[in-house]
Design a protein around this motif. Structure first.
Motif, PDB file in Angstrom:
ATOM      1  N   ALA A  52      44.845  40.147  47.303  1.00 43.87           N
ATOM      2  CA  ALA A  52      44.888  40.975  46.469  1.00 43.87           C
ATOM      3  C   ALA A  52      46.017  40.398  45.235  1.00 43.87           C
ATOM      4  CB  ALA A  52      44.829  42.388  46.755  1.00 43.87           C
ATOM      5  N   LEU A  53      47.207  40.257  45.766  1.00 43.46           N
ATOM      6  CA  LEU A  53      48.125  40.000  44.983  1.00 43.46           C
ATOM      7  C   LEU A  53      47.900  38.739  44.133  1.00 43.46           C
ATOM      8  CD1 LEU A  53      51.375  40.589  47.584  1.00 43.46           C
ATOM      9  CD2 LEU A  53      50.678  41.937  45.473  1.00 43.46           C
ATOM     10  N   ILE A  54      47.628  37.579  45.020  1.00 42.98           N
ATOM     11  CA  ILE A  54      47.071  36.171  44.417  1.00 42.98           C
ATOM     12  C   ILE A  54      46.072  36.607  43.272  1.00 42.98           C
ATOM     13  CG2 ILE A  54      46.158  34.172  44.715  1.00 42.98           C
ATOM     14  CD1 ILE A  54      47.443  34.033  47.252  1.00 42.98           C
ATOM     15  N   ALA A  55      44.885  37.081  43.541  1.00 44.77           N
ATOM     16  CA  ALA A  55      43.883  37.516  42.479  1.00 44.77           C
ATOM     17  C   ALA A  55      44.352  38.143  41.288  1.00 44.77           C
ATOM     18  CB  ALA A  55      42.800  38.317  43.269  1.00 44.77           C
ATOM     19  N   GLN A  56      45.304  39.303  41.650  1.00 52.05           N
ATOM     20  CA  GLN A  56      45.700  39.802  40.172  1.00 52.05           C
ATOM     21  C   GLN A  56      46.834  39.129  39.502  1.00 52.05           C
ATOM     22  OE1 GLN A  56      44.462  42.840  39.237  1.00 52.05           O
ATOM     23  NE2 GLN A  56      45.416  42.204  37.392  1.00 52.05           N
ATOM     24  N   VAL A  57      47.603  38.382  40.033  1.00 50.31           N
ATOM     25  CA  VAL A  57      48.462  37.389  39.302  1.00 50.31           C
ATOM     26  C   VAL A  57      47.838  36.345  38.322  1.00 50.31           C
ATOM     27  CG1 VAL A  57      50.304  35.584  39.695  1.00 50.31           C
ATOM     28  CG2 VAL A  57      50.436  37.891  40.816  1.00 50.31           C
ATOM     29  N   GLN A  58      46.614  35.990  39.069  1.00 49.71           N
ATOM     30  CA  GLN A  58      45.817  34.800  38.405  1.00 49.71           C
ATOM     31  C   GLN A  58      45.180  35.321  37.162  1.00 49.71           C
ATOM     32  OE1 GLN A  58      43.542  33.648  41.703  1.00 49.71           O
ATOM     33  NE2 GLN A  58      44.582  31.897  41.853  1.00 49.71           N
ATOM     34  N   LYS A  59      45.087  36.960  36.973  1.00 52.26           N
ATOM     35  CA  LYS A  59      44.643  37.294  35.748  1.00 52.26           C
ATOM     36  C   LYS A  59      45.482  37.611  34.520  1.00 52.26           C
ATOM     37  CE  LYS A  59      41.152  39.732  38.503  1.00 52.26           C
ATOM     38  NZ  LYS A  59      40.805  41.302  39.012  1.00 52.26           N
ATOM     39  N   CYS A  60      46.979  37.087  34.645  1.00 49.87           N
ATOM     40  CA  CYS A  60      47.924  37.123  33.893  1.00 49.87           C
ATOM     41  C   CYS A  60      47.493  36.472  32.718  1.00 49.87           C
ATOM     42  CB  CYS A  60      49.278  37.198  34.449  1.00 49.87           C
ATOM     43  SG  CYS A  60      50.640  37.342  33.220  1.00 49.87           S
ATOM     44  N   PRO A  61      47.294  37.130  31.494  1.00 51.09           N
ATOM     45  CA  PRO A  61      47.080  36.152  30.229  1.00 51.09           C
ATOM     46  C   PRO A  61      48.345  35.229  29.664  1.00 51.09           C
ATOM     47  CG  PRO A  61      47.289  38.444  29.669  1.00 51.09           C
ATOM     48  CD  PRO A  61      47.343  38.368  30.983  1.00 51.09           C
ATOM     49  N   SER A  62      49.537  35.498  29.820  1.00 51.05           N
ATOM     50  CA  SER A  62      50.668  34.964  29.101  1.00 51.05           C
ATOM     51  C   SER A  62      51.096  33.933  30.318  1.00 51.05           C
ATOM     52  CB  SER A  62      51.658  36.213  29.219  1.00 51.05           C
ATOM     53  OG  SER A  62      52.380  36.464  30.346  1.00 51.05           O
ATOM     54  N   GLY A  63      50.650  34.116  31.588  1.00 45.77           N
ATOM     55  CA  GLY A  63      51.522  33.128  32.524  1.00 45.77           C
ATOM     56  C   GLY A  63      52.654  33.649  32.847  1.00 45.77           C
ATOM     57  N   ALA A  64      53.120  34.768  32.585  1.00 41.69           N
ATOM     58  CA  ALA A  64      54.422  35.434  32.755  1.00 41.69           C
ATOM     59  C   ALA A  64      54.627  35.481  34.503  1.00 41.69           C
ATOM     60  CB  ALA A  64      54.727  36.551  32.227  1.00 41.69           C
ATOM     61  N   LEU A  65      53.608  35.917  35.029  1.00 44.15           N
ATOM     62  CA  LEU A  65      53.432  36.083  36.431  1.00 44.15           C
ATOM     63  C   LEU A  65      52.672  34.785  37.197  1.00 44.15           C
ATOM     64  CD1 LEU A  65      51.865  39.567  36.842  1.00 44.15           C
ATOM     65  CD2 LEU A  65      54.097  39.008  37.459  1.00 44.15           C
ATOM     66  N   SER A  66      53.216  34.213  38.110  1.00 38.99           N
ATOM     67  CA  SER A  66      52.809  33.200  38.883  1.00 38.99           C
ATOM     68  C   SER A  66      53.023  33.251  40.332  1.00 38.99           C
ATOM     69  CB  SER A  66      53.315  32.002  38.371  1.00 38.99           C
ATOM     70  OG  SER A  66      54.680  31.743  38.529  1.00 38.99           O
ATOM     71  N   PHE A  67      52.562  32.527  41.184  1.00 39.33           N
ATOM     72  CA  PHE A  67      52.925  32.714  42.674  1.00 39.33           C
ATOM     73  C   PHE A  67      53.020  31.219  43.448  1.00 39.33           C
ATOM     74  CE2 PHE A  67      48.335  32.250  42.499  1.00 39.33           C
ATOM     75  CZ  PHE A  67      48.195  31.579  43.738  1.00 39.33           C
ATOM     76  N   TYR A  68      53.453  31.466  44.530  1.00 40.44           N
ATOM     77  CA  TYR A  68      53.439  30.200  45.163  1.00 40.44           C
ATOM     78  C   TYR A  68      53.720  30.614  46.661  1.00 40.44           C
ATOM     79  CZ  TYR A  68      58.664  30.723  45.827  1.00 40.44           C
ATOM     80  OH  TYR A  68      60.036  31.076  46.052  1.00 40.44           O
ATOM     81  N   MET A  69      52.694  30.030  47.643  1.00 39.49           N
ATOM     82  CA  MET A  69      52.925  30.221  49.049  1.00 39.49           C
ATOM     83  C   MET A  69      54.004  29.822  49.541  1.00 39.49           C
ATOM     84  SD  MET A  69      49.982  31.696  49.074  1.00 39.49           S
ATOM     85  CE  MET A  69      49.905  32.117  50.823  1.00 39.49           C
TER      86      MET A  69
END
Length: 77
Positions: A52-69
């Motif tokens: 759920a975290l990854i799915a939501q972060v991927q919706k960030c329009p500005s790229g301010a949120l990203s993730f890594y495993m």
């Protein structure tokens, strides 16, 4: 303000870059139990599962949120 902040649940790390955040609220509306802009820290990463975290972060329009495993991040020795 720092260039980026990291929040981890041990499996995934969410990276927030406040300087490029557009504050449109997509994250808070999509996962309000995790993204709580009025609180500090504002990301309650343990309030949702990793998918759920990854799915939501991927919706960030500005790229301010990203993730890594975490398992994929090279160690910094």
């Amino acid at each position: 303000m720092e260039a980026k902040l990291e929040y981890t649940n041990g499996e995934v790390t969410i990276v927030w870059q406040p300087r490029i955040c557009q504050h449109v609220g997509i994250c808070a509306r999509g996962l309000p139990e995790v993204f709580q802009p009025r609180d500090k820290p504002w990301i309650k990463i343990n309030a949702a599962d990793t998918a759920a975290l990854i799915a939501q972060v991927q919706k960030c329009p500005s790229g301010a949120l990203s993730f890594y495993m975490n398992a994929d991040k090279p160690s910094e020795d």
